[in-house]
Write an enzyme that holds these catalytic residues in place. Structure first.
Site, PDB file in Angstrom:
ATOM      1  N   GLY A 376       4.604  -2.816   7.359  1.00  0.00           N
ATOM      2  CA  GLY A 376       3.342  -2.613   8.322  1.00  0.00           C
ATOM      3  C   GLY A 376       3.796  -1.273   9.100  1.00  0.00           C
ATOM      4  CB  SER A 378       6.622   2.291  13.750  1.00  0.00           C
ATOM      5  OG  SER A 378       6.976   3.002  12.594  1.00  0.00           O
ATOM      6  N   GLY A 380       5.230  -2.944  15.061  1.00  0.00           N
ATOM      7  CA  GLY A 380       4.702  -4.172  14.581  1.00  0.00           C
ATOM      8  C   GLY A 380       5.260  -5.321  14.987  1.00  0.00           C
ATOM      9  N   GLY A 381       6.650  -5.331  15.199  1.00  0.00           N
ATOM     10  CA  GLY A 381       7.395  -6.259  15.549  1.00  0.00           C
ATOM     11  C   GLY A 381       8.489  -6.969  14.429  1.00  0.00           C
ATOM     12  CE  LYS A 382       8.169  -2.548   9.958  1.00  0.00           C
ATOM     13  NZ  LYS A 382       7.301  -2.251  10.869  1.00  0.00           N
ATOM     14  CB  THR A 383      13.218  -4.328  14.778  1.00  0.00           C
ATOM     15  OG1 THR A 383      13.044  -3.377  13.633  1.00  0.00           O
ATOM     16  CG2 THR A 383      14.749  -4.656  15.037  1.00  0.00           C
ATOM     17  CD  GLU A 506      13.444   0.786   3.019  1.00  0.00           C
ATOM     18  OE1 GLU A 506      14.447   0.504   2.627  1.00  0.00           O
ATOM     19  OE2 GLU A 506      12.138   0.682   3.052  1.00  0.00           O
TER      20      GLU A 506
END
Length: 621
Positions: A376, A378, A380-383, A506
């Site tokens: 998704g 940057s 977006g809350g992934k980290t 990543e």
């Protein structure tokens, strides 16, 4: 009434400082011995003026016996030894107490949650450990004895002076309160200045730490002038506080000297009149002057003590604030020994600040042995989701489960022991390659194990070419190694941990194509048989994942395989159209050799046994 409130306020401010000292558990026996020796040294000093008085008033040398001479010499030697031993013991106790305090702080820093370090700069924490504890040590080892000896010297001298000549003693009481009226306000001013200087020192230390740890960025960005100005501002602020402190000190010392000289002139003038009239002997006047010195000198020491205690109060406030900060909860009802069962994220919401949600009702499930990719835009809350899985933060609502149990049921250490994390930065600590490979492992790691892990991570080749091999120093943050080399060491470190759950942020996005190809092979070895969750910035690296989760603004807007999202998710289709036409190298190409069959994927334990771990042979790619 105002004086009573001031005393209460001072007492309340001093209470946390005294509590902090008690909690360091000093050796009370050594402290008592040191203070007792200081008191003995002071009491011996009180006898000397009386001997001088007798000598001046006609005591002849011929009448002194050898025993008296030996007694006097013995008294001086005893005073000297008692003073020296007292100073040593106070220094010893002070060093032990500050070591205990630093030990508590260091342990605290290691168990504080990540959120604490989001709000507090590293340099400020370093300042708490060094500067503030140093101030407390100085108070204990250098100034504490002066409180007791000073009081005894003053009280003892005044008692003898009242005995010698009470009228002249009353002259002292007329002048001493005047000096107190001047010195007390100056002490309060010193407290404010020293507290400001401690805060500014912490800020300056934080600036230095931040700049020097990223010196390559500073130089590459041509920001030397900017950082010089920022550092210079800190230096000038410290200079300002230092000058203000110097001004107060410059007022205190001359005022004490002025009071002393004024008293000396008054006593000599009035005493001379008393001697000439026969009301006072010359010996008594000499003794009076000597006792006056024994009052004024301790007063100067007490002034220094109260100045230092003002500094210590400011330092202890910051230390107490740190020690009171909420720790991570390391306890749990059970130990997480294996990641059996699916990992379920259920309606998890979280925000770093009140009212600002970074994650909103996030729900998905990761099956054992399968690969889940989070994709998704940057921001977006992934980290943040990764941080929640590692329990750096706790959800505001919702729950994360392993099987049927919330992960909060497991002790924090056992839960994190199941996880292997490889990030983009691949952080390394200063030390050798061997130190970094075995970092965090409580068991002994043999060189053979390191080589096996390094071989699976495709790191053994370049390590073997280094002059010192596994004992090669990597430099601060691993700066002596290339990005690809750091990544492969991080992968080897994760292999040595033998994690059940693998988290990849990543890990190849910042590498060149040659390094990326090697690291991708290493990641393939690492992922075999493990439940894996990947943050993917490039879709080409995860198109063959078992499930892809598309996140936008903290919400999941799509779940499924690459083909499913391509057909039903417009934004994913746009991402795929833009990226997959660029022919980027894939993390694994979907071939039977590198992507496990669906049968293996659906049998978590069976998949794990199908691939050798660190204890087995090195797999080839």
């Amino acid at each position: 009434m105002n004086n009573k409130k001031t005393v209460q306020k001072q007492g309340a401010a001093l209470k946390p400082f005294l509590t902090l000292l008690r909690e360091t558990k000093p050796s009370y026996s050594l402290l008592t011995t040191a203070i007792a020796l200081s008191v003995i040294s002071t009491l011996v000093g009180l006898v000397i003026p009386m001997f001088t008085k007798t000598l001046v008033d006609g005591f002849s040398l011929a009448s002194i016996s050898k025993l008296q001479i030996a007694g006097i010499i013995g008294a001086f030697i005893a005073q000297t030894i008692a003073g020296g031993v007292s100073i040593y013991l106070l220094n010893y106790v002070g060093q032990k107490m500050v070591a205990g305090l630093r030990d508590r702080l260091w342990r605290k820093f290691l168990v504080l949650p990540v959120s604490y370090y989001n709000d507090n700069r590293t340099g400020e924490s370093v300042s708490r450990m060094t500067n503030d504890t140093g101030i407390i040590k100085t108070l204990i080892s250098e100034h504490l004895a002066s409180l007791f000896t000073g009081v005894i010297s003053i009280v003892g001298s005044i008692a003898v002076l009242l005995y010698l000549n009470w009228k002249m003693t009353l002259v002292l009481f007329a002048v001493l309160p005047l000096s107190a009226l001047i010195l007390v306000p100056l002490g309060r001013q010193m407290y404010k200045i020293s507290k400001g200087m401690q805060d500014e020192t912490a800020s300056f230390t934080a600036t230095l730490s931040g700049v020097l740890s990223e010196i390559r960025l500073v130089k590459a960005s041509g920001a030397e002038k900017r950082e010089y100005e920022a550092g210079r501002n800190g230096i000038m602020n410290l200079l300002t506080f230092g000058i203000r402190e110097g001004k107060v000190s410059a007022m205190i010392s001359p005022l004490v000297s002025f009071v002393f000289m004024m008293l000396l002139v008054v006593i000599i003038g009035y005493g001379g009149m008393q001697v000439s009239s026969g009301a006072l002997t010359a010996g008594e006047l000499v003794a009076f002057i000597l006792y006056l010195i024994q009052i004024i000198m301790p007063l100067t020491q007490l002034t220094t003590f109260f100045t230092q205690i003002q500094k210590a109060k400011g330092a202890s406030e910051r230390i107490i604030e740190t020690l009171a900060a909420e720790e991570e909860n390391y306890e749990g009802e059970a130990e997480a020994t294996a990641a059996h069962g699916p990992i379920t994220v259920e309606d998890v919401s979280f925000g770093y600040k009140d009212g600002e949600k970074v994650l909103s009702n996030v729900s998905f499930t990761m099956l054992p042995g399968q690969v889940t990719a989070i994709v998704g835009p940057s921001g977006g809350g992934k980290t943040t989701l990764f941080s929640m899985l590692e329990r750096f933060y706790e959800p505001e609502s919702g729950v994360i489960r392993l099987g049927d149990r919330p992960v909060t049921d497991f002790s924090l250490k056992s839960w994190r022991s199941l996880i292997g994390y490889v990030s983009q930065e691949s952080p390394l600590l200063a030390g050798t390659i061997a130190d970094n490979l075995s970092y965090g492992l409580e068991r002994e790691v043999s060189l053979e194990e390191m080589r096996r892990a390094a071989s699976m991570a495709y790191a053994d080749g370049f390590i073997g070419e280094l002059p010192d091999g596994y004992e090669t120093d990597v430099g601060e943050r691993g700066v002596k190694l290339s990005g690809g080399q750091r990544q492969r060491i991080a992968i080897a470190r994760a292999l040595l941990r033998d994690p059940e759950i693998l988290m990849l942020d990543e890990a190849t996005s910042s590498l060149d194509s040659q390094s990326e190809a090697v690291v991708q092979k290493a990641l393939t070895n690492l992922m075999k048989g493990r439940t894996t969750i990947v943050i993917a910035h490039r879709l080409a690296t995860v198109v063959h994942a078992d499930q892809l989760i598309f996140m936008e603004k903290g919400r999941i807007t799509g779940k499924g395989t690459h083909e499913e999202l391509l057909n039903h998710h417009a934004l994913y289709r746009e991402f795929a159209t833009q990226q997959l036409q660029m022919n980027e190298p894939a993390a694994y190409d979907g071939s039977k050799e590198e992507v496990l069959s669906k049968n293996d994927q659906n049998s978590g334990s069976g998949r794990r046994s199908a691939y050798p771990r660190i204890g087995g042979s090195v797999s080839e790619s």
